[in-house]
Design a protein around this motif. Structure first.
Motif, PDB file in Angstrom:
ATOM      1  N   ASP A 214       6.201-113.563 -50.044  1.00  0.00           N
ATOM      2  CA  ASP A 214       5.328-112.468 -50.262  1.00  0.00           C
ATOM      3  C   ASP A 214       5.916-111.103 -50.324  1.00  0.00           C
ATOM      4  O   ASP A 214       4.832-110.149 -50.361  1.00  0.00           O
ATOM      5  N   THR A 215       6.957-110.995 -50.146  1.00  0.00           N
ATOM      6  CA  THR A 215       7.688-109.670 -50.507  1.00  0.00           C
ATOM      7  C   THR A 215       7.903-109.191 -51.856  1.00  0.00           C
ATOM      8  O   THR A 215       7.735-110.064 -52.713  1.00  0.00           O
ATOM      9  N   ALA A 216       8.089-108.162 -51.993  1.00  0.00           N
ATOM     10  CA  ALA A 216       8.232-107.386 -53.642  1.00  0.00           C
ATOM     11  C   ALA A 216       9.709-107.268 -53.938  1.00  0.00           C
ATOM     12  O   ALA A 216      10.552-107.226 -52.966  1.00  0.00           O
ATOM     13  N   ARG A 217      10.028-107.343 -55.155  1.00  0.00           N
ATOM     14  CA  ARG A 217      11.559-107.088 -55.465  1.00  0.00           C
ATOM     15  C   ARG A 217      11.987-106.007 -55.024  1.00  0.00           C
ATOM     16  O   ARG A 217      13.070-105.715 -54.784  1.00  0.00           O
ATOM     17  N   LYS A 218      10.911-104.832 -55.213  1.00  0.00           N
ATOM     18  CA  LYS A 218      11.464-103.625 -54.652  1.00  0.00           C
ATOM     19  C   LYS A 218      11.949-103.427 -53.067  1.00  0.00           C
ATOM     20  O   LYS A 218      12.542-102.499 -52.728  1.00  0.00           O
ATOM     21  N   ASP A 219      11.645-104.395 -52.488  1.00  0.00           N
ATOM     22  CA  ASP A 219      11.773-104.559 -51.092  1.00  0.00           C
ATOM     23  C   ASP A 219      13.268-104.890 -50.657  1.00  0.00           C
ATOM     24  O   ASP A 219      13.741-104.785 -49.678  1.00  0.00           O
ATOM     25  N   TYR A 220      14.002-105.366 -51.737  1.00  0.00           N
ATOM     26  CA  TYR A 220      15.425-105.914 -51.502  1.00  0.00           C
ATOM     27  C   TYR A 220      16.543-104.723 -51.995  1.00  0.00           C
ATOM     28  O   TYR A 220      16.068-104.171 -53.054  1.00  0.00           O
ATOM     29  N   ALA A 221      17.250-104.741 -51.021  1.00  0.00           N
ATOM     30  CA  ALA A 221      18.385-103.298 -51.567  1.00  0.00           C
ATOM     31  C   ALA A 221      19.538-104.101 -52.119  1.00  0.00           C
ATOM     32  O   ALA A 221      20.341-103.517 -53.080  1.00  0.00           O
ATOM     33  N   GLY A 222      19.844-105.376 -52.091  1.00  0.00           N
ATOM     34  CA  GLY A 222      21.016-106.017 -52.316  1.00  0.00           C
ATOM     35  C   GLY A 222      22.390-105.982 -51.779  1.00  0.00           C
ATOM     36  O   GLY A 222      22.359-104.960 -50.771  1.00  0.00           O
ATOM     37  N   THR A 223      23.109-106.877 -51.873  1.00  0.00           N
ATOM     38  CA  THR A 223      24.518-107.005 -51.127  1.00  0.00           C
ATOM     39  C   THR A 223      25.170-105.686 -51.197  1.00  0.00           C
ATOM     40  O   THR A 223      25.750-105.409 -50.091  1.00  0.00           O
ATOM     41  N   GLU A 224      25.377-105.145 -52.424  1.00  0.00           N
ATOM     42  CA  GLU A 224      26.329-104.010 -52.250  1.00  0.00           C
ATOM     43  C   GLU A 224      25.647-102.834 -51.289  1.00  0.00           C
ATOM     44  O   GLU A 224      26.638-102.152 -50.858  1.00  0.00           O
TER      45      GLU A 224
END
Length: 400
Positions: free
Chosen positions: A52-62
Motif C-alpha cells: 500500500d505504499t507509493a513509489r515516491k515513498d522509496y528513496a532507492g539504494t543509492e
C-alpha cells in the motif's frame, strides 16, 4: 509502606538465589503472540511484502549508500539481494542458450532468440510459448521462471536445478496429464499470487496496491526489509546530527516472536505454515516455522531469533563451525560463558542476556551438525538445514 519481617526475609532469599544463578533475574522478554502474515499486513506499520505504499515513498539504494555505504556493499553480496533478476540479466540464461526437458508426451525448451528468452512446451504438433520475463532465485539451488503468454503471467512448470544442471518440476507443481498442454506450460498467476511472489523476490513491485513488476527493483534491497526510506532520507538531509529522527524501521529492535514473524513473511511464519497445512516434506525449508518448534524457543530467551545466527547484511555462512560461538553464547559449562553474547546482542545491545543453559556433553564444536541436521528434499534436488534445534538420536524420524 512498612514491610513485614517475613516479606523482608523472602526478598533476601530471592536475591540470594538470583546471585547464585539459580533464579533468573531476567523478566519475560515477550508478551506478544505470533500472528499470521495476513494479520501483520493488515496492521498500519510496514511489513515485508506490503503493497500500500507509493513509489515516491522509496528513496532507492543509492540514497541509502550515501550514509551506509559499507552495509549497502555487503548487503549486495547476499542471496536476498539476488533473489530475482530480469531474464535479460540472468547469468544462467546467458550461459545456456538452450535448455530442454523431455517427459512424455511433452518437450520443454528454453532458448535464446532475438526477442530474448522464449519458453516453449510442445506435444506432437501442438505448442504453447511465452516470453521469459524474470528468473526467481539467486541460483545456488536453482531458479524458477516467470513467463508471459497471451497477456497472462505464468510460473514455469519447469525450474532449473543447479545440482543436476538441468530442468525439472517446479516446487508445488504437479505433473501434467497427457492432454494438459497449458498445465505442462505453467501455473497462471492471479495478481494476488503474483504480488506475494514478487514481494519476496523484488523490491517495490507493488505500489498503492497495484502490481507493477515493470518498475520493480530486482532482489531485496535495504527498503525491502527496512521499509520505504524517502522520509528517513529527507529527515537526515535536513538535520544529519539529529539521530532521534531516524524515521526508518529497525527490525533488529523487535522481540523474537515479532522478528521471526517478520522474516517469516517470506521464509514462512509459523502460523502461515500451520494454517496452510503446507508441511511434509518441504517444511524443512521454512526456517522460521521450524525454529518455533525448538525447545529453546519455548523457554523464552531474547537471544533466540533469526538474527541470533544470521546477519542479514552479510552472505550466508556455510561453515558449520562458524556457528559454534552462537551456540556457546547460551550453552556454556564455564563462567566465561556468562559474559558471552550472541550476534543478536551485537546487532541490538539491549538484547543481551546472562543466563546460560547446559552445555552439550558430547562435543563443543560444530554443534549444528548434530543439533540442526540437514535433510535432502528429493524434488528440490538439494538439502536444507533443519532449524528445529533439538537433541537428535540415530534413526530418529523427521519430526513433524
Amino acid at each position: 509502606m512498612k514491610s513485614s519481617p517475613k516479606a523482608f526475609l523472602s526478598l533476601i532469599a530471592l536475591a540470594a538465589l538470583a546471585g547464585l544463578g539459580l533464579l533468573s533475574a531476567q523478566a519475560p522478554f515477550d508478551t506478544e503472540a505470533p500472528k499470521s502474515t495476513a494479520r501483520r499486513l493488515a496492521e498500519k506499520d510496514w511489513w515485508p511484502t506490503k503493497t500500500d505504499t507509493a513509489r515516491k515513498d522509496y528513496a532507492g539504494t543509492e540514497a541509502c549508500a550515501k550514509c551506509h555505504r559499507q552495509k549497502v556493499l555487503e548487503q549486495q553480496t547476499t542471496p536476498m539481494a539476488h533473489a530475482a533478476s530480469r531474464a535479460a540479466e540472468t547469468e544462467l540464461l546467458r550461459s545456456n542458450p538452450r535448455l530442454s526437458h523431455e517427459e512424455s508426451p511433452f518437450q520443454t525448451v528454453i532458448q535464446q532468440d532475438r526477442k530474448g528468452s522464449t519458453y516453449v512446451v510442445a506435444r506432437g504438433g501442438e505448442a504453447m510459448s511465452g516470453q521469459l520475463l524474470w528468473s526467481m532465485g539467486q541460483g545456488s539451488m536453482g531458479q524458477t521462471f516467470m513467463l508471459e503468454s497471451g497477456g497472462t503471467l505464468f510460473e514455469s512448470q519447469m525450474s532449473y536445478y543447479t545440482a543436476i544442471g538441468a530442468l525439472d518440476l517446479t516446487p508445488g507443481h504437479t505433473p501434467a496429464g497427457p492432454k494438459e498442454l497449458q498445465h505442462a506450460f505453467g501455473d497462471p498467476q492471479s495478481p494476488e499470487i503474483a504480488q506475494r511472489c514478487f514481494g519476496c523476490h523484488t523490491t517495490a513491485s507493488s505500489v498503492k496496491r497495484q502490481f507493477d513488476p515493470a518498475h520493480a527493483t530486482p532482489g531485496i534491497t535495504c527498503e525491502g526489509c527496512h521499509g520505504p526510506g524517502a522520509t528517513h532520507v529527507k529527515a537526515m538531509q535536513e538535520d544529519p546530527a539529529d539521530q532521534t529522527k531516524t524515521t526508518i524501521l529497525d527490525p533488529g529492535s523487535f522481540s523474537p516472536v515479532k522478528l521471526v514473524d517478520y522474516c517469516g513473511a517470506c521464509h514462512r511464519a509459523p502460523l502461515d505454515v500451520v494454517s496452510a497445512r503446507d508441511r511434509v516434506p518441504i517444511d524443512v525449508r521454512f526456517q522460521p516455522y521450524r525454529l518455533s518448534k525448538s525447545r529453546c524457543w519455548s523457554q523464552p530467551d531474547p537471544r533466540i531469533s533469526c538474527i541470533a545466527c544470521h546477519n542479514p547484511h552479510l552472505p550466508l555462512e556455510r561453515d558449520s563451525a562458524s556457528y559454534d560461538s552462537k551456540c556457546l553464547a547460551c550453552h556454556s559449562s564455564n563462567a566465561a560463558g556468562h559474559s558471552q553474547i550472541s550476534t543478536a546482542s551485537q546487532l541490538n545491545p539491549d538484547r543481551s542476556a546472562s543466563r546460560t543453559q547446559k552445555a552439550c556433553p558430547v562435543a563443543s564444536s560444530r554443534c549444528v551438525s548434530c543439533h540442526m541436521p540437514q535433510y535432502k528434499v528429493a524434488q528440490l534436488h538439494g538439502s536444507f538445514t533443519d532449524h528445529d534445534i533439538r537433541i537428535v538420536r540415530p534413526a530418529d524420524p523427521y519430526p513433524l
